[in-house]
Design an enzyme around this catalytic site. Sequence first.
Site, PDB file in Angstrom:
ATOM      1  N   ASN A 144       0.791  -1.237   0.000  1.00 41.89           N
ATOM      2  CA  ASN A 144       0.000   0.000   0.000  1.00 41.89           C
ATOM      3  C   ASN A 144       0.825   1.290   0.000  1.00 41.89           C
ATOM      4  OD1 ASN A 144       0.750  -0.381   2.701  1.00 41.89           O
ATOM      5  ND2 ASN A 144      -1.013   0.771   3.428  1.00 41.89           N
ATOM      6  N   GLY A 220       1.908  -5.701   7.329  1.00 41.30           N
ATOM      7  CA  GLY A 220       0.953  -6.347   6.426  1.00 41.30           C
ATOM      8  C   GLY A 220      -0.290  -6.745   7.184  1.00 41.30           C
ATOM      9  N   GLU A 240       3.520  -4.855  12.309  1.00 41.25           N
ATOM     10  CA  GLU A 240       2.628  -3.707  12.121  1.00 41.25           C
ATOM     11  C   GLU A 240       1.483  -4.194  11.256  1.00 41.25           C
ATOM     12  OE1 GLU A 240       2.838  -1.000  13.673  1.00 41.25           O
ATOM     13  OE2 GLU A 240       4.909  -0.897  14.327  1.00 41.25           O
ATOM     14  N   LEU A 241       0.313  -4.423  11.873  1.00 41.99           N
ATOM     15  CA  LEU A 241      -0.776  -5.106  11.160  1.00 41.99           C
ATOM     16  C   LEU A 241      -1.941  -4.148  10.899  1.00 41.99           C
ATOM     17  CD1 LEU A 241      -0.490  -8.413  13.221  1.00 41.99           C
ATOM     18  CD2 LEU A 241       0.810  -7.713  11.207  1.00 41.99           C
ATOM     19  N   CYS A 274      -3.178   1.709   6.608  1.00 38.10           N
ATOM     20  CA  CYS A 274      -3.403   1.021   7.884  1.00 38.10           C
ATOM     21  C   CYS A 274      -3.915   1.988   8.938  1.00 38.10           C
ATOM     22  CB  CYS A 274      -2.108   0.389   8.355  1.00 38.10           C
ATOM     23  SG  CYS A 274      -0.814   1.594   8.551  1.00 38.10           S
TER      24      CYS A 274
HETATM   25  P1  NAP Z   1      -0.142  -8.952   3.218  1.00 40.20           P
HETATM   26  O1  NAP Z   1      -0.911  -9.704   2.217  1.00 40.20           O
HETATM   27  O2  NAP Z   1      -0.154  -9.437   4.612  1.00 40.20           O
HETATM   28  O3  NAP Z   1       1.347  -8.875   2.669  1.00 40.20           O
HETATM   29  C1  NAP Z   1       2.368  -8.168   3.337  1.00 40.20           C
HETATM   30  C2  NAP Z   1       3.709  -8.700   2.887  1.00 40.20           C
HETATM   31  O4  NAP Z   1       3.860 -10.052   3.331  1.00 40.20           O
HETATM   32  C3  NAP Z   1       3.878  -8.758   1.369  1.00 40.20           C
HETATM   33  O5  NAP Z   1       5.219  -8.535   1.036  1.00 40.20           O
HETATM   34  C4  NAP Z   1       3.494 -10.188   1.069  1.00 40.20           C
HETATM   35  O6  NAP Z   1       3.991 -10.629  -0.165  1.00 40.20           O
HETATM   36  C5  NAP Z   1       4.160 -10.893   2.227  1.00 40.20           C
HETATM   37  N1  NAP Z   1       3.697 -12.231   2.526  1.00 40.20           N
HETATM   38  C6  NAP Z   1       2.512 -12.815   2.233  1.00 40.20           C
HETATM   39  N2  NAP Z   1       2.486 -14.086   2.713  1.00 40.20           N
HETATM   40  C7  NAP Z   1       3.678 -14.296   3.318  1.00 40.20           C
HETATM   41  C8  NAP Z   1       4.275 -15.395   4.009  1.00 40.20           C
HETATM   42  N3  NAP Z   1       3.629 -16.545   4.166  1.00 40.20           N
HETATM   43  N4  NAP Z   1       5.524 -15.261   4.494  1.00 40.20           N
HETATM   44  C9  NAP Z   1       6.214 -14.126   4.342  1.00 40.20           C
HETATM   45  N5  NAP Z   1       5.708 -13.035   3.704  1.00 40.20           N
HETATM   46  C10 NAP Z   1       4.463 -13.123   3.203  1.00 40.20           C
HETATM   47  O7  NAP Z   1      -0.590  -7.416   3.277  1.00 40.20           O
HETATM   48  P2  NAP Z   1      -0.886  -6.460   2.060  1.00 40.20           P
HETATM   49  O8  NAP Z   1      -2.172  -6.877   1.457  1.00 40.20           O
HETATM   50  O9  NAP Z   1       0.318  -6.306   1.219  1.00 40.20           O
HETATM   51  O10 NAP Z   1      -1.049  -5.059   2.817  1.00 40.20           O
HETATM   52  C11 NAP Z   1      -2.259  -4.676   3.419  1.00 40.20           C
HETATM   53  C12 NAP Z   1      -2.234  -4.931   4.905  1.00 40.20           C
HETATM   54  O11 NAP Z   1      -1.104  -4.317   5.490  1.00 40.20           O
HETATM   55  C13 NAP Z   1      -3.423  -4.325   5.596  1.00 40.20           C
HETATM   56  O12 NAP Z   1      -3.915  -5.248   6.546  1.00 40.20           O
HETATM   57  C14 NAP Z   1      -2.863  -3.106   6.285  1.00 40.20           C
HETATM   58  O13 NAP Z   1      -3.550  -2.661   7.403  1.00 40.20           O
HETATM   59  C15 NAP Z   1      -1.513  -3.584   6.638  1.00 40.20           C
HETATM   60  N6  NAP Z   1      -0.639  -2.449   6.878  1.00 40.20           N
HETATM   61  C16 NAP Z   1      -0.279  -2.175   8.157  1.00 40.20           C
HETATM   62  C17 NAP Z   1       0.508  -1.067   8.436  1.00 40.20           C
HETATM   63  C18 NAP Z   1       0.941  -0.732   9.832  1.00 40.20           C
HETATM   64  O14 NAP Z   1       1.937  -0.036   9.974  1.00 40.20           O
HETATM   65  N7  NAP Z   1       0.242  -1.171  10.869  1.00 40.20           N
HETATM   66  C19 NAP Z   1       0.936  -0.251   7.399  1.00 40.20           C
HETATM   67  C20 NAP Z   1       0.527  -0.571   6.103  1.00 40.20           C
HETATM   68  C21 NAP Z   1      -0.249  -1.669   5.853  1.00 40.20           C
HETATM   69  P3  NAP Z   1       3.119 -10.404  -1.508  1.00 40.20           P
HETATM   70  O15 NAP Z   1       2.649  -8.989  -1.537  1.00 40.20           O
HETATM   71  O16 NAP Z   1       4.108 -10.683  -2.533  1.00 40.20           O
HETATM   72  O17 NAP Z   1       1.955 -11.336  -1.407  1.00 40.20           O
END
Ligand code: NAP
Length: 463
Positions: A144, A220, A240-241, A274
């Site tokens: 994002n 993520g 950071e979720l 997020c």
């Molecule tokens: P995501 O699907 O959880 O992916 C995050 C990262 O993890 C990506 O690089 C993803 O790779 C990787 N990943 C996926 N499965 C994995 C595994 N089994 N092992 C290791 N890495 C893995 O999240 P997203 O859809 O990219 O981002 C949206 C989420 O991030 C939302 O829930 C949002 O709230 C959260 N977020 C939180 C913050 C915070 O600071 N609290 C800030 C921004 C976003 P791929 O993309 O290649 O699948």
Amino acid sequence: MLIKGKWVESNRRSEIKNPYSGKKVGTVSMATGAEVLDAAADAKKFSSALTAYERYDILMRTAQEVEKDSRDYVASISSESGMCVKDAAKEVARAVSLLKVSAEEAKRITGESIFTDVVESAKRNLAVTIREPIGLVCAITPFNRPLNQVVVKLGPAIAANNSVILKPSEKTPLTAIKFVKALINNGLPPRMVAVVTGDPAEIGDALVSCPHIDMVTFTGSKEVGEHIAKTAGMVKLTLELGDSGALIVMDDADLAKAVKTAVAGAYGNAGQSCRGIKRILVHKNIEEAFVRGLKEATEKLKVGDPQSEDTDIGTLINEVQALEVEKRIADAVNKGARLVCGGTRKKAQITPAILTNVPRDAAIVMKETFGPCAPVVTVNDIEDAVSYVNATEYGLQTGIFTNDLAKAFYAAGQLKVGAVIVNNGPQFDSPAIPFGGVKKSGLGREGIKYAVNEMTTVKTIVF
Ligand code: NAP
């Protein structure tokens, strides 16, 4: 990919497509588990001899390069993520600040001196503590914010003199790679950072459970965060979720400011933030006036080509995410919510949606809805608002608009979240403050100084 200090390419490629046009914008290598292990082993072996001043200098000069190349960064972020260029320009400006603050933090890593004579047996001693680099930091970043999610991890990791292995999102790896090239252009030893790209189903577990890693810093979703926490084993973790981020608006609030904040927080980056606003809890006495103001402001926003200078809302990351948001809006309406405006989907775009009368248990407000939605929930008083914020599994940041100090203090004391922002939204951000959640929103803290703390260990020396 950057492995053992060299940029390498593999024949197995993953395509990155512009979510608006559907056109290919680039390809990246797909690493194997063996390549990930190789990259991590070498990054762990590398021992940085950089002084604090040299780390300051690398980060500061990289900040200047990012600032100078800001148009290229904006284009790169927008074309791979669908973020509108207005939002992408803000992201680049923030990256520059994060780098400058990281540079300054490199010079501020200190310890303590402790008189040990609190017990008879230690009356002739003096202890000092120093903070040492934690070792190899594994940074996994989401789609994002293709630049800032990387900078916010690599900035403090380098400030603290750690090696890093970075796995950017497979959906948005191009800006991340461009940024790492800038760090190396500005003097970062190439073996100090490794970059691996590829399918997380193939390399995720190999990376996270790799024996060379000393810390995982992950941003993520809750689901992947929980999986990583189980897989990583006994290493330091920062997670950071997500959040179902709330804005509370009391009946004594400055309504014009609350509306402006609601618009920025609910629709910024097409609602994919997020710390964005995912639900607005409005006092029953002012709900009608608030929704009128919100509708007026919402209808002025332009949804369109992310590359166009006058677009306010670009696309979501892909059509699958947009379909999910559309489904949540329909579900809320089926359960009795009123769709005041927006909510229309065209491919990966959704027009900004206001919903009122939203049932408190609807998925759109209880879960994290990553799209441009402003669901309004009516509340009776501050106690009602606070207990409803606390009713979800998340707890990142909450904003409250009130001119009554007693209500602000009550909210600050009772909300189960990482930060309470008075008279601003949950989207408030400064690299100087700690950032992170409680409950399912995560573990540990970012914010440059706090991330440096997480990425260093304390060594005690007793004289
Ligand atoms: P995501 O699907 O959880 O992916 C995050 C990262 O993890 C990506 O690089 C993803 O790779 C990787 N990943 C996926 N499965 C994995 C595994 N089994 N092992 C290791 N890495 C893995 O999240 P997203 O859809 O990219 O981002 C949206 C989420 O991030 C939302 O829930 C949002 O709230 C959260 N977020 C939180 C913050 C915070 O600071 N609290 C800030 C921004 C976003 P791929 O993309 O290649 O699948």
